[in-house]
Design a protein around this motif. Structure first.
Motif, PDB file in Angstrom:
ATOM      1  N   ALA A  19      40.425  55.858  45.117  1.00  0.00           N
ATOM      2  CA  ALA A  19      39.875  54.620  44.549  1.00  0.00           C
ATOM      3  C   ALA A  19      38.793  54.002  45.422  1.00  0.00           C
ATOM      4  CB  ALA A  19      40.997  53.624  44.319  1.00  0.00           C
ATOM      5  N   ASP A 268      35.262  44.265  41.082  1.00  0.00           N
ATOM      6  CA  ASP A 268      35.514  44.008  42.511  1.00  0.00           C
ATOM      7  C   ASP A 268      36.994  44.173  42.837  1.00  0.00           C
ATOM      8  OD1 ASP A 268      32.901  42.114  43.324  1.00  0.00           O
ATOM      9  OD2 ASP A 268      33.532  41.877  41.247  1.00  0.00           O
ATOM     10  N   ARG A 269      37.289  44.257  44.115  1.00  0.00           N
ATOM     11  CA  ARG A 269      38.647  43.940  44.546  1.00  0.00           C
ATOM     12  C   ARG A 269      38.746  42.427  44.545  1.00  0.00           C
ATOM     13  NH1 ARG A 269      39.700  44.107  49.332  1.00  0.00           N
ATOM     14  NH2 ARG A 269      37.615  44.608  50.085  1.00  0.00           N
ATOM     15  N   LYS A 274      34.085  38.349  48.017  1.00  0.00           N
ATOM     16  CA  LYS A 274      33.294  38.845  46.886  1.00  0.00           C
ATOM     17  C   LYS A 274      32.599  37.731  46.094  1.00  0.00           C
ATOM     18  CE  LYS A 274      34.467  43.148  47.680  1.00  0.00           C
ATOM     19  NZ  LYS A 274      33.504  44.138  48.168  1.00  0.00           N
ATOM     20  N   ILE A 302      36.460  42.405  36.207  1.00  0.00           N
ATOM     21  CA  ILE A 302      37.626  43.171  36.637  1.00  0.00           C
ATOM     22  C   ILE A 302      37.829  42.858  38.110  1.00  0.00           C
ATOM     23  CG2 ILE A 302      38.678  45.463  36.718  1.00  0.00           C
ATOM     24  CD1 ILE A 302      37.450  45.594  34.153  1.00  0.00           C
ATOM     25  N   SER A 304      40.538  43.987  40.972  1.00  0.00           N
ATOM     26  CA  SER A 304      41.769  44.743  41.223  1.00  0.00           C
ATOM     27  C   SER A 304      42.598  44.065  42.306  1.00  0.00           C
ATOM     28  CB  SER A 304      41.446  46.190  41.592  1.00  0.00           C
ATOM     29  OG  SER A 304      40.548  46.212  42.659  1.00  0.00           O
ATOM     30  N   THR A 345      43.132  47.451  38.230  1.00  0.00           N
ATOM     31  CA  THR A 345      42.171  48.471  38.640  1.00  0.00           C
ATOM     32  C   THR A 345      41.756  49.262  37.398  1.00  0.00           C
ATOM     33  OG1 THR A 345      43.259  48.620  40.769  1.00  0.00           O
ATOM     34  CG2 THR A 345      41.913  50.496  40.137  1.00  0.00           C
ATOM     35  N   VAL A 346      40.485  49.599  37.278  1.00  0.00           N
ATOM     36  CA  VAL A 346      40.034  50.467  36.184  1.00  0.00           C
ATOM     37  C   VAL A 346      40.072  51.901  36.683  1.00  0.00           C
ATOM     38  CG1 VAL A 346      38.116  51.014  34.638  1.00  0.00           C
ATOM     39  CG2 VAL A 346      38.428  48.692  35.449  1.00  0.00           C
ATOM     40  N   ARG A 348      39.055  55.386  37.732  1.00  0.00           N
ATOM     41  CA  ARG A 348      37.743  55.758  38.253  1.00  0.00           C
ATOM     42  C   ARG A 348      36.884  56.511  37.239  1.00  0.00           C
ATOM     43  NH1 ARG A 348      35.323  54.697  42.539  1.00  0.00           N
ATOM     44  NH2 ARG A 348      33.554  56.032  42.934  1.00  0.00           N
ATOM     45  N   LEU A 351      35.221  53.994  34.753  1.00  0.00           N
ATOM     46  CA  LEU A 351      34.320  52.989  35.324  1.00  0.00           C
ATOM     47  C   LEU A 351      32.838  53.210  34.972  1.00  0.00           C
ATOM     48  CD1 LEU A 351      34.865  50.496  36.989  1.00  0.00           C
ATOM     49  CD2 LEU A 351      34.671  51.873  39.058  1.00  0.00           C
ATOM     50  N   LEU A 372      29.342  49.123  47.293  1.00  0.00           N
ATOM     51  CA  LEU A 372      29.062  50.363  46.580  1.00  0.00           C
ATOM     52  C   LEU A 372      29.016  50.168  45.073  1.00  0.00           C
ATOM     53  CD1 LEU A 372      31.161  52.875  48.696  1.00  0.00           C
ATOM     54  CD2 LEU A 372      28.698  52.486  48.732  1.00  0.00           C
ATOM     55  N   VAL A 373      29.645  49.088  44.577  1.00  0.00           N
ATOM     56  CA  VAL A 373      29.606  48.835  43.137  1.00  0.00           C
ATOM     57  C   VAL A 373      28.145  48.702  42.682  1.00  0.00           C
ATOM     58  CG1 VAL A 373      30.154  47.130  41.353  1.00  0.00           C
ATOM     59  CG2 VAL A 373      31.915  47.854  42.974  1.00  0.00           C
ATOM     60  N   GLU A 376      26.763  52.159  42.364  1.00  0.00           N
ATOM     61  CA  GLU A 376      27.378  52.874  41.239  1.00  0.00           C
ATOM     62  C   GLU A 376      26.797  52.387  39.914  1.00  0.00           C
ATOM     63  OE1 GLU A 376      31.710  53.525  43.465  1.00  0.00           O
ATOM     64  OE2 GLU A 376      31.522  52.047  41.863  1.00  0.00           O
TER      65      GLU A 376
END
Ligand code: ADP
Length: 462
Positions: A19, A268-269, A274, A302, A304, A345-346, A348, A351, A372-373, A376
Motif C-alpha cells: 500500500a 490521503d492517509r 495532509k 478518501i 485511509s 483504503t482504496v 491499489r 486507485l 506520491l499521490v 500518481e
C-alpha cells in the motif's frame, strides 16, 4: 556494486503489491537487483523489552531474488520506539508541528534501544562488500549503532519526510545526538532542496560542522555527503494500471455516476500533515463564492485509517467527520451531496481509475516530504483530456511539479480560487500543463531515484 541491503521499519513481500509509497518503491528496487531486506516483522509480542523473542531473533523468508529478514518487537519496545518516539516526536516535529509532540523521556530510551537491537541483529547477516541503505526517521541512529559494532561497509540514509529548519529541530531534546548520528553514513539523501538547506544550516550553526566541498560537511573525524534525491513513481507501470480491469471498472462507474457533475478527488492517509480540514474549508468557500459549483461539483475525499493508537490522530478524525457533516448539511440537496468522505483504503488496483475520473485532484498538505499521490494522479490521466492538479507549495513535490496550480493551503480563500480556476481551465491549457508534468515525473521516476542515490553512495569518497 556489492549486494544491496535495505533496512526500513517495515518489510513487505516485494512479490505482492503493497500500500505505502515507500514499500512500493523499495520493492521495485529489490526485485531488480536482489539482496536483503531487513526490518520489523510487524508483529508485536509479549516478551521482555530489549530481549529476543522466544522463537528466535530473526525470521528469514525467500521472496524471489530477495531475502526478507525480520524481527518481532516486544510491546514495550514497539510502544516507545514506534508509537512514542518515531510517530509521537519525530513525525510531528519534522512536519513543523511542535504543538503535537510528546517529549516523554521513556520514548527516546526505547528508540535508542530498538535501533541498537536492530543493529545487533543485522550485523551477523552482513557480507564484507554489502552496500547498506537505511530508510527514514525510525532508523536515524542505526548506522551509528552499526559502526559502534565494527561495521565498515558503505551506509546510505534516505529521509522520506521533511527536515525542518534548525530552530524547530533544536526543540527536540537530544537533537544534536540525533543529527550527529547522520555523520556515520557515507551519504544522506533528502527529498527537496529546502530540506538539504535546513540540514546544511543546522550542522553548521548547531554542531559547528565545516563545509568540505559541494554537498560535504566535516564533523571531527567524519565527513558526510548530503544531497537531494526526490523520490518518484514507476510512471509506465502506473499508467498501465489505469487500463487494468479493476481500474477501468472504477473509472466507468465514476464517469456514469458523475456524468453531469465535475469530480474533485482527494486521496490521503488520515494524517494531520495532509491539510484535510483546510482543504474541506476551501471547498466550502468555493461553494459559497461560486454558486455555479453547487449541484455541479462533488468532492470525493478518501482518507485511509492511519496510526490510530497515536493520540493526535483522534482529533483529526473527529474534525473531519464534523466538517464533512456540516458542509453536506449546509449545502446538500435531495439529489446531490457536496462531499463524499470515505474513511477507508482504496484497493491499489482501483486507485488509477479513480484518479483518471477526477477533473481536479486536491493535494494540499500543510507539509509533506514528497507526496506520491500528486505524481500518481498525473501518471493516471488521459493525455487528451487530463485533470488538473492543485498542489500545496509545502509538499516536496512542488519543487518538481511547477506546472501544477500551486497553493498555500493555509490561505482558504486563495485555495478556493485556485480550485475554481482548475475547474474552469480550458482543455488546451490542461493538456499543456499535463504534458510538462508527465515529462517531469518520467525523467525523475523511481528508477532514477534509486539509481542516482545508489550511484552516489557507491562512488562517495571515503
Ligand atoms: P504518505 O507516505 O505520507 O502516506 P504519499 O503520498 O507519499 O504519502 O504516499 C502515499 C501512498 O499511499 C501512495 O502510493 C498512495 O497511492 C497510497 N494511498 C494514500 N492514501 C490512500 C488511500 N486512502 N487508499 C489507498 N491508497 C492510498
Amino acid at each position: 556494486m556489492g549486494r544491496l541491503v535495505i533496512v526500513s521499519n517495515r518489510v513487505a513481500d516485494p512479490r505482492k503489491t503493497a500500500a505505502g509509497g515507500l514499500a512500493v518503491a523499495l520493492a521495485d528496487v529489490l526485485n531488480r537487483t536482489g539482496g536483503l531486506w531487513f526490518g520489523w516483522s510487524g508483529r508485536i509480542t509479549e516478551h521482555e523489552a530489549g530481549a529476543a523473542p522466544p522463537d528466535g531473533p530473526v525470521h528469514r523468508q525467500q521472496a524471489g531474488p530477495v531475502t526478507l529478514a525480520t524481527v518481532d518487537l516486544a510491546r514495550a519496545d514497539h510502544d516507545a520506539y514506534y508509537l512514542g518516539y518515531a510517530n509521537g516526536v519525530l513525525w510531528p516535529v519534522f512536519h513543523y508541528r511542535l504543538d503535537l509532540a510528546n517529549f516523554d523521556a521513556g520514548f527516546i530510551a526505547g528508540y535508542r534501544r530498538v535501533n541498537r537491537m536492530l543493529a545487533q541483529r543485522l550485523l551477523p547477516l552482513l557480507q564484507p562488500d554489502d552496500v547498506i541503505w537505511i530508510h527514514d526517521y525510525h532508523l536515524i541512529p542505526m548506522a551509528a549503532e552499526l559502526r559502534a559494532l565494527g561495521c565498515t561497509q558503505r551506509i546510505g540514509f534516505f529521509l522520506h519526510i521533511p527536515l525542518p529548519p534548525p530552530l524547530i529541530l533544536a526543540a527536540i531534546p537530544a537533537h544534536d545526538w540525533l543529527v550527529r548520528a547522520l555523520f556515520e553514513h557515507d551519504l544522506v539523501g533528502f527529498q527537496s532542496e529546502a530540506d538539504l538547506a535546513h540540514f546544511s544550516r543546522y550542522v553548521e550553526t548547531e554542531l559547528g560542522a565545516e563545509p568540505a566541498g559541494p554537498g560535504r560537511w566535516r564533523l571531527g573525524e567524519r565527513t558526510v555527503r548530503a544531497g537531494t534525491f526526490p523520490i518518484g513513481i514507476d510512471v509506465d507501470e502506473f499508467a498501465a494500471l489505469t487500463h487494468a480491469p479493476e481500474a477501468r471498472d472504477m473509472y466507468t462507474r465514476m464517469r456514469e455516476e458523475y456524468s453531469r457533475r465535475r469530480l474533485l478527488i482527494g486521496v490521503d492517509r488520515l494524517d494531520y500533515s495532509k491539510g484535510l480540514p483546510q482543504r474541506l474549508r476551501a471547498f466550502r468557500e468555493l461553494l459559497l463564492r461560486h454558486p455555479d459549483t453547487r449541484n455541479s461539483a462533488t468532492l470525493i475525499q478518501i482518507a485511509s485509517p492511519s496510526r490510530e493508537s497515536v493520540l493526535a490522530y483522534n482529533d483529526i478524525l473527529r474534525e473531519m467527520e464534523t466538517l464533512c457533516g456540516a458542509i453536506n448539511g449546509d449545502f446538500g440537496e435531495l439529489d446531490w451531496m457536496p462531499v463524499r468522505y470515505i474513511h477507508r483504503t482504496v484497493a491499489r488496483k482501483r486507485l488509477p481509475g479513480l484518479y483518471r475520473a477526477g477533473r481536479v485532484a486536491l493535494v494540499t498538505p500543510l507539509r509533506d516530504g514528497m507526496n506520491l499521490v500528486a505524481k500518481e494522479f498525473v501518471a493516471a490521466q488521459d493525455p487528451a483530456d487530463p485533470g488538473v492538479l492543485v498542489l500545496s507549495r509545502f509538499a516536496g513535490a512542488a519543487e518538481q511539479l511547477r506546472e501544477a496550480i500551486l497553493v498555500n493551503p493555509y490561505d482558504i480563500e486563495a485555495t478556493a480560487q485556485a480550485i475554481q480556476a482548475a475547474l474552469q481551465m480550458p482543455v488546451q491549457e490542461r493538456r499543456a500543463r499535463h504534458q510538462a508534468l508527465l515529462a517531469g515525473i518520467r525523467r525523475q521516476d523511481v528508477r532514477w531515484w534509486c539509481d542516482t542515490f545508489l550511484g552516489a553512495l557507491s562512488s562517495a569518497p571515503r
